[in-house]
Design an enzyme around this catalytic site. Structure first.
Site, PDB file in Angstrom:
ATOM      1  N   ALA A   1      27.975 -45.999  24.909  1.00  0.00           N
ATOM      2  CA  ALA A   1      29.313 -45.659  25.386  1.00  0.00           C
ATOM      3  C   ALA A   1      29.250 -45.604  26.909  1.00  0.00           C
ATOM      4  O   ALA A   1      28.165 -45.599  27.500  1.00  0.00           O
ATOM      5  CB  ALA A   1      29.713 -44.311  24.802  1.00  0.00           C
TER       6      ALA A   1
ATOM      7  N   GLU B   1      21.073 -40.336  23.434  1.00  0.00           N
ATOM      8  CA  GLU B   1      22.099 -39.397  23.905  1.00  0.00           C
ATOM      9  C   GLU B   1      21.554 -38.028  24.271  1.00  0.00           C
ATOM     10  O   GLU B   1      22.038 -37.376  25.195  1.00  0.00           O
ATOM     11  CB  GLU B   1      23.188 -39.221  22.833  1.00  0.00           C
TER      12      GLU B   1
ATOM     13  N   GLY C   1      25.915 -45.641  21.592  1.00  0.00           N
ATOM     14  CA  GLY C   1      27.048 -46.274  20.915  1.00  0.00           C
ATOM     15  C   GLY C   1      26.776 -47.734  20.584  1.00  0.00           C
ATOM     16  O   GLY C   1      27.382 -48.290  19.655  1.00  0.00           O
TER      17      GLY C   1
ATOM     18  N   GLU D   1      25.010 -47.590  17.407  1.00  0.00           N
ATOM     19  CA  GLU D   1      25.990 -47.113  16.412  1.00  0.00           C
ATOM     20  C   GLU D   1      26.921 -48.242  15.989  1.00  0.00           C
ATOM     21  O   GLU D   1      27.254 -48.393  14.811  1.00  0.00           O
ATOM     22  CB  GLU D   1      26.775 -45.936  16.984  1.00  0.00           C
TER      23      GLU D   1
HETATM   24  N1  CAA Z   1      27.487 -46.303  30.788  1.00  0.00           N
HETATM   25  C1  CAA Z   1      27.834 -46.545  32.056  1.00  0.00           C
HETATM   26  N2  CAA Z   1      27.024 -47.124  32.957  1.00  0.00           N
HETATM   27  C2  CAA Z   1      25.799 -47.454  32.555  1.00  0.00           C
HETATM   28  C3  CAA Z   1      25.348 -47.231  31.249  1.00  0.00           C
HETATM   29  C4  CAA Z   1      26.261 -46.643  30.334  1.00  0.00           C
HETATM   30  N3  CAA Z   1      25.928 -46.423  29.047  1.00  0.00           N
HETATM   31  N4  CAA Z   1      24.079 -47.663  31.144  1.00  0.00           N
HETATM   32  C5  CAA Z   1      23.738 -48.148  32.345  1.00  0.00           C
HETATM   33  N5  CAA Z   1      24.770 -48.022  33.199  1.00  0.00           N
HETATM   34  C6  CAA Z   1      24.841 -48.475  34.596  1.00  0.00           C
HETATM   35  C7  CAA Z   1      23.853 -47.763  35.489  1.00  0.00           C
HETATM   36  O1  CAA Z   1      24.428 -46.580  36.005  1.00  0.00           O
HETATM   37  C8  CAA Z   1      23.613 -48.796  36.566  1.00  0.00           C
HETATM   38  O2  CAA Z   1      24.691 -48.745  37.460  1.00  0.00           O
HETATM   39  P1  CAA Z   1      24.448 -49.051  39.032  1.00  0.00           P
HETATM   40  O3  CAA Z   1      23.869 -50.441  39.091  1.00  0.00           O
HETATM   41  O4  CAA Z   1      25.810 -48.912  39.609  1.00  0.00           O
HETATM   42  O5  CAA Z   1      23.487 -48.004  39.497  1.00  0.00           O
HETATM   43  C9  CAA Z   1      23.714 -50.124  35.814  1.00  0.00           C
HETATM   44  O6  CAA Z   1      24.413 -49.835  34.609  1.00  0.00           O
HETATM   45  C10 CAA Z   1      22.371 -50.726  35.447  1.00  0.00           C
HETATM   46  O7  CAA Z   1      21.595 -49.728  34.803  1.00  0.00           O
HETATM   47  P2  CAA Z   1      20.049 -49.523  35.150  1.00  0.00           P
HETATM   48  O8  CAA Z   1      19.842 -49.570  36.603  1.00  0.00           O
HETATM   49  O9  CAA Z   1      19.616 -48.326  34.398  1.00  0.00           O
HETATM   50  O10 CAA Z   1      19.458 -50.860  34.514  1.00  0.00           O
HETATM   51  P3  CAA Z   1      18.086 -51.091  33.760  1.00  0.00           P
HETATM   52  O11 CAA Z   1      18.049 -52.527  33.443  1.00  0.00           O
HETATM   53  O12 CAA Z   1      16.961 -50.472  34.518  1.00  0.00           O
HETATM   54  O13 CAA Z   1      18.206 -50.270  32.382  1.00  0.00           O
HETATM   55  C11 CAA Z   1      19.255 -49.562  30.339  1.00  0.00           C
HETATM   56  C12 CAA Z   1      19.126 -50.658  31.415  1.00  0.00           C
HETATM   57  C13 CAA Z   1      17.920 -49.405  29.583  1.00  0.00           C
HETATM   58  C14 CAA Z   1      20.336 -49.936  29.392  1.00  0.00           C
HETATM   59  C15 CAA Z   1      19.566 -48.209  31.040  1.00  0.00           C
HETATM   60  O14 CAA Z   1      20.670 -48.413  31.911  1.00  0.00           O
HETATM   61  C16 CAA Z   1      19.940 -47.077  30.133  1.00  0.00           C
HETATM   62  O15 CAA Z   1      19.066 -46.446  29.568  1.00  0.00           O
HETATM   63  N6  CAA Z   1      21.249 -46.778  30.020  1.00  0.00           N
HETATM   64  C17 CAA Z   1      21.750 -45.618  29.327  1.00  0.00           C
HETATM   65  C18 CAA Z   1      21.644 -45.737  27.839  1.00  0.00           C
HETATM   66  C19 CAA Z   1      22.247 -44.537  27.185  1.00  0.00           C
HETATM   67  O16 CAA Z   1      21.935 -43.393  27.467  1.00  0.00           O
HETATM   68  N7  CAA Z   1      23.160 -44.783  26.247  1.00  0.00           N
HETATM   69  C20 CAA Z   1      23.829 -43.748  25.517  1.00  0.00           C
HETATM   70  C21 CAA Z   1      25.166 -43.513  26.115  1.00  0.00           C
HETATM   71  S1  CAA Z   1      25.982 -42.106  25.414  1.00  0.00           S
HETATM   72  C22 CAA Z   1      26.609 -42.690  23.950  1.00  0.00           C
HETATM   73  O17 CAA Z   1      26.506 -43.835  23.628  1.00  0.00           O
HETATM   74  C23 CAA Z   1      27.312 -41.616  23.162  1.00  0.00           C
HETATM   75  C24 CAA Z   1      27.725 -42.025  21.836  1.00  0.00           C
HETATM   76  O18 CAA Z   1      27.005 -41.933  20.868  1.00  0.00           O
HETATM   77  C25 CAA Z   1      29.092 -42.468  21.620  1.00  0.00           C
END
Ligand code: CAA
Ligand code: NAI
Length: 695
Positions: A63, A130, A107, A110
């Protein structure tokens, strides 16, 4: 709309490509686009199966976390709005196949689990991270994952947030097939083969869930309470997964949504989500953002002691060949043996294969001279903490290194400008303050001297990222960010002991607050002699008062901390800390010398007394421009000192307590509040509101 979730066709199979850079997060505009595309394909008679695939570097990273942050700040329903879409996918009369590359996280997983089948390339990963944001899966993850992978695995994945590789996910039943070669083509073939089988709904598979022993959940709660002290999200995860065994699917899903909201609007999620963006924000240096970054193909390290060895390992772990120089053969052998031992223990713990460990060791070339240093693009000095010794080394490096090489020092306290003055190229000199053990700790303070060029700075920031570190820019002030702020708190922790608390009470209060270790036990780990040297450098440069402290008396008694078997505590052969009557006597003598009548302290006062002086020193750093943003200071403490991430770091914690309160408490403890703190408290603002250079 079409571009966010565009449709293409391959015979009877339609492919929806999710294209929402950078990571295809399920943001507000994407959801209706996806919904629209699915709807139109449901109605199209020629389409018999649907593939969902991500454009760019990944499937779906979850998400939209920024959207959650906005909801926390501005209020909102706390509903990511995903369930209706996922239900639609699940109820689609045609088989829907998720085709995964990169990551399917949160998400994203999911959504994939609401699809009828999941295929992935071998390099993909799936996970429910999460909990690391203080949340739980909020769109069916705690219900569908147990049905696919079983309760123990779902508990493990959702309470730790650790991802699984594609091959593990296949054997766990999360994936149906690994695709070799082109993902889209493989997924289309897989879809075509499933047309006759039709949809297969994950949420309908209930039989795996009925006969689980409730003890599994109690054990998971116990593990979570131990591993993630004070945190609520892991416990909510367990509750929600337990609901999968006792409530019908839709009721459990509704309860998951309630628990999700509870987590989302908690202070812990607010702190952790801010930390997620903070880790990335610290890399942004506005004034140097356009500076060219030089390639770092080969590195060199001077000194193979505690730090030099760890730094060489950090470089080798990132695949960078490194020359490791020592003063003599015996020291070089000692350093290399430690490196081999460290890699050996990683292999025996199953963290590394022997083959990879050997490859990394082979990247480290031991040398006794500077002859080959012309090969190095980046040289990191880690010799004794002594200005004269370091300047002598930099004079030699100036002669040995190429004109375009960067010369970095790992000093924890010394003046970068003074070290740079030993060279003819101060623009190429910079501090790289690694934390011990350097191959493990993620924090890296990057210290900019007066003459350090933007290219030197940005090259080192980029190298930090390559090493998997969180690199934070610090100004060249005494103690930089980490030691200057820490020792402000440490001084006050000692004062609390002077005034009457026991060392155990101080450490226990701060451990219970969430620190990895209390400050006095931390000093024993660092070494009381090392702490004294840092404090005297801070005093010499005017940021810490010079006075006789209990630690000086402990040192006089030969107690140097863990390494001598005794410091604030006495250590047994397993390095377990025990109280020691000799320490009580030393403390009593010290109190008497100051004429102090001991009094009691509550844990709350101990916490305030330790944290608020750190906050005050942090405010001074911001005022002086030695730290760019409050979040930079917070990241140093979370990733360098074991400050609880769910409290956001000292500056964020102060914001959450309210700066007028912090100011008042500092005055009560006899501290003069920093000007910035005074001003923000007066304006009822927070450190987090102070942008770069706007203070
Ligand atoms: N939402 C919004 N922005 C996100 C994002 C997300 N889920 N995941 C990554 N981004 C953004 C980062 O902030 C970053 O932005 P900037 O370039 O402006 O700094 C950009 O995307 C690239 O991210 P990374 O620099 O982290 O890139 P990476 O290649 O090193 O890693 C990744 C990629 C492994 C996907 C890592 O970004 C990551 O772990 N993201 C988060 C994953 C996460 O926690 N997901 C769960 C979300 S909560 C959810 O989903 C709740 C639910 O159940 C409904
Ligand atoms: P150490 O004493 O373990 O290692 C220093 C090494 O440098 C020794 O092996 C010594 O033989 C070698 N050396 C000295 N002069 C040399 C020369 N001219 N050429 C090659 N090698 C030489 O010290 P440690 O703890 O590794 O500290 C090194 C630096 O790292 C210091 O500046 C220290 O302040 C800093 N630092 C230390 C931390 C720690 O926790 N130990 C944390 C962060 C920084």
């Amino acid at each position: 709309m079409a571009e966010l979730a565009g449709i293409s066709r391959d015979g009877a199979v339609a492919v929806i490509t999710i294209d929402n850079p950078p990571v295809n997060a399920l943001s507000v505009p994407l959801l209706p686009a996806l919904n629209h595309s699915i709807g139109s394909l449901e109605e199209s008679p020629e389409v018999k199966a649907i593939v969902l695939i991500g454009a760019g570097r990944t499937f779906i990273a979850g998400a939209d976390i920024r959207g959650f942050q906005d909801m926390i700040e501005a209020g909102g329903s706390g509903d990511p709005g995903l369930n209706p879409l996922f239900e639609r996918i699940e109820n689609c009369p045609k088989p829907v196949i998720a085709a995964i590359h990169g990551s399917a996280l949160g998400g994203g997983l999911e959504l994939a689990m609401a699809c009828h089948y999941r295929v992935a390339v071998a390099g993909a990963q799936v996970g429910q991270p999460e909990v690391k944001l203080g949340l739980l899966p909020g769109a069916g993850g705690t219900q569908r994952l147990p049905r696919l992978a079983g309760i123990p695995e779902a508990l493990a994945m959702c309470t730790t947030g650790a991802p699984r590789s594609a091959s593990d996910a296949l054997s766990l039943g999360i994936l149906d097939q690994i695709i070799d070669g082109d993902l889209r083509a493989g997924a289309v073939t897989f879809a075509r083969d499933r047309i006759a089988d039709g949809p297969r709904r994950t949420c309908a598979i209930r039989d795996k869930l009925v006969s689980i022993d409730a003890a599994v959940f109690n054990a998971a709660r116990r593990d979570a309470a131990k591993r993630d002290r004070n945190q609520i999200a892991p416990l909510l995860v367990v509750e929600s997964i337990e609901n999968a065994t006792r409530l019908p699917f839709n009721e459990a899903l509704a309860r998951e949504a309630e628990l999700f909201r509870q987590a989302l609007f908690s202070p812990q999620a607010k702190a952790l989500i801010r930390g997620f963006f903070g880790e990335r924000e610290v890399a942004r240096i506005p004034f140097a953002k356009d500076a060219p970054v030089l390639p770092v193909r080969t590195a060199a390290v001077v000194g193979a002691g505690t730090m030099g060895g760890g730094i060489a390992m950090a470089l080798a772990n990132a695949g960078i060949p490194v020359l490791l120089r020592e003063a003599d053969q015996a020291a070089l052998d000692r350093g290399l043996n430690t490196i081999r031992r460290n890699y050996g223990s990683a292999v025996s713990k199953g963290r590394l294969t022997r083959e990879v460990a050997d490859q990394r060791i082979a990247l480290i070339t031991p040398v006794l001279s500077y002859d080959r240093f012309r090969e190095a693009d980046l040289i990191i000095e880690a010799v004794f903490e002594n200005a004269a010794v370091k300047k002598a080394v930099f004079e030699e490096l100036d002669r040995a290194a190429r004109a375009d090489a960067i010369l970095a020092t790992n000093t924890s306290t010394l003046d970068i400008d003074e070290i740079a003055s030993a060279t003819s190229r101060p623009a190429s000199v910079i501090g790289m303050h690694f934390f011990s053990p350097a191959h493990i700790m993620r924090m890296l303070e990057v210290v900019r001297g007066r003459a350090t060029s933007d290219t030197t700075l940005m090259t080192v920031m980029a190298t930090g990222k390559r090493l998997g570190k969180i690199a934070v820019l610090a100004g060249n002030c005494a103690g930089f960010i980490a030691n200057r702020v820490y020792f402000a708190g440490q001084r006050e922790a000692e004062r609390v002991v002077e005034l009457g608390a026991t060392p155990q009470a101080v450490d226990a209060a701060l451990f219970d607050f969430g620190l990895a270790m209390g400050p006095l036990a931390t000093d024993d780990l660092i070494g009381l002699d090392v702490c004294r040297d840092i404090r005297s450098e801070l005093s010499r440069r005017g940021t810490l008062a010079t006075e006789m402290m209990i630690e000086d008396r402990l040192l006089e008694a030969g107690r140097r901390g863990q390494k001598s078997g005794a410091g604030w505590y006495r250590y047994d052969e397993n390095r377990r800390a025990n109280t020691d009557p000799e320490v009580d006597r030393i403390i009593d003598d010290h109190r008497r010398s100051l004429g102090i009548n001991p009094r009691e302290f509550t844990p709350d006062e101990i916490v305030e007394r330790f944290i608020y002086p750190m906050v005050n020193e942090g405010a001074r750093l911001l005022e002086e421009g030695h730290a760019l943003r409050a979040v930079d200071i917070d990241m140093v403490f979370i990733h360098g000192f074991g400050f609880p991430a769910y409290r956001g770091g000292p500056m964020f914690y102060a914001d959450s307590m309210g700066l007028p309160h912090v100011r008042e408490r500092l005055l009560a403890f006899g501290h003069q509040p920093a000007q910035l703190l005074d001003r923000l408290a007066g304006e009822k603002r927070a450190f987090n509101s102070v942008g770069t250079y706007q203070n």
